[in-house]
Scaffold this motif. Sequence first.
Motif, short mmCIF file in Angstrom:
data_model
loop_
_atom_site.label_atom_id
_atom_site.label_comp_id
_atom_site.label_asym_id
_atom_site.label_seq_id
_atom_site.Cartn_x
_atom_site.Cartn_y
_atom_site.Cartn_z
N TYR A 94 0.84 -1.21 0.00
CA TYR A 94 0.00 0.00 0.00
C TYR A 94 0.87 1.25 0.00
N LEU A 125 -6.63 -5.81 8.63
CA LEU A 125 -5.97 -5.01 7.60
C LEU A 125 -4.73 -4.33 8.19
N ASP A 127 -2.02 -6.77 8.30
CA ASP A 127 -1.40 -6.94 6.99
C ASP A 127 -0.29 -5.91 6.78
N TYR A 165 -13.92 -7.14 4.59
CA TYR A 165 -12.48 -6.98 4.68
C TYR A 165 -11.88 -6.78 3.29
N LYS A 193 -9.83 -3.53 2.04
CA LYS A 193 -8.47 -3.72 1.51
C LYS A 193 -8.39 -3.21 0.06
#
Length: 148
Positions: free
Chosen positions: A20, A66, A69, A131, A135
């Motif tokens: 990201y 998240l 992650d 989710y 995401k």
Amino acid sequence: MEYGFYGWNQGDVPAVTDEYGNLWTPCRLYDALHEIWCEYTCAPRLREHWSSENRTVGQCSITAFLAQDIFGGRVYGILRPGGNYHCYNVVGDCVFDLTSEQFGQEKLDYRDNPEQFREVHFAKEEKRQRYEFLKGELKKRFGRGKEQ
């Protein structure tokens, strides 16, 4: 700037992935998700309580996984009345709960809670879909190659 979520001031937690982008901190993730959280991402049982003034209602587990992650660490849950768990993150010595504002002035106990696992939470298909939506929206807006 001060934030209202638990653990906002406990220091920077570095991202463990650049999926990201790589400029994430819990505060920056909160800012990004504040624009994404919506009635659809809210747990169905809590949707009647969701509002644009209280965007974190019903967002805890999908947000905590998240955040896991992005930052690594573990997800833990505080047992709530009714038998559900409110999820939050622990990375090293840093404890943060991006969705704690939904409880207003209630003080939650972040000590000695059981670890939560995505396999259990995402056994509920609707939760896995929420989710994936969260995401996907984060990736669309901030994924690699996007302006940071």
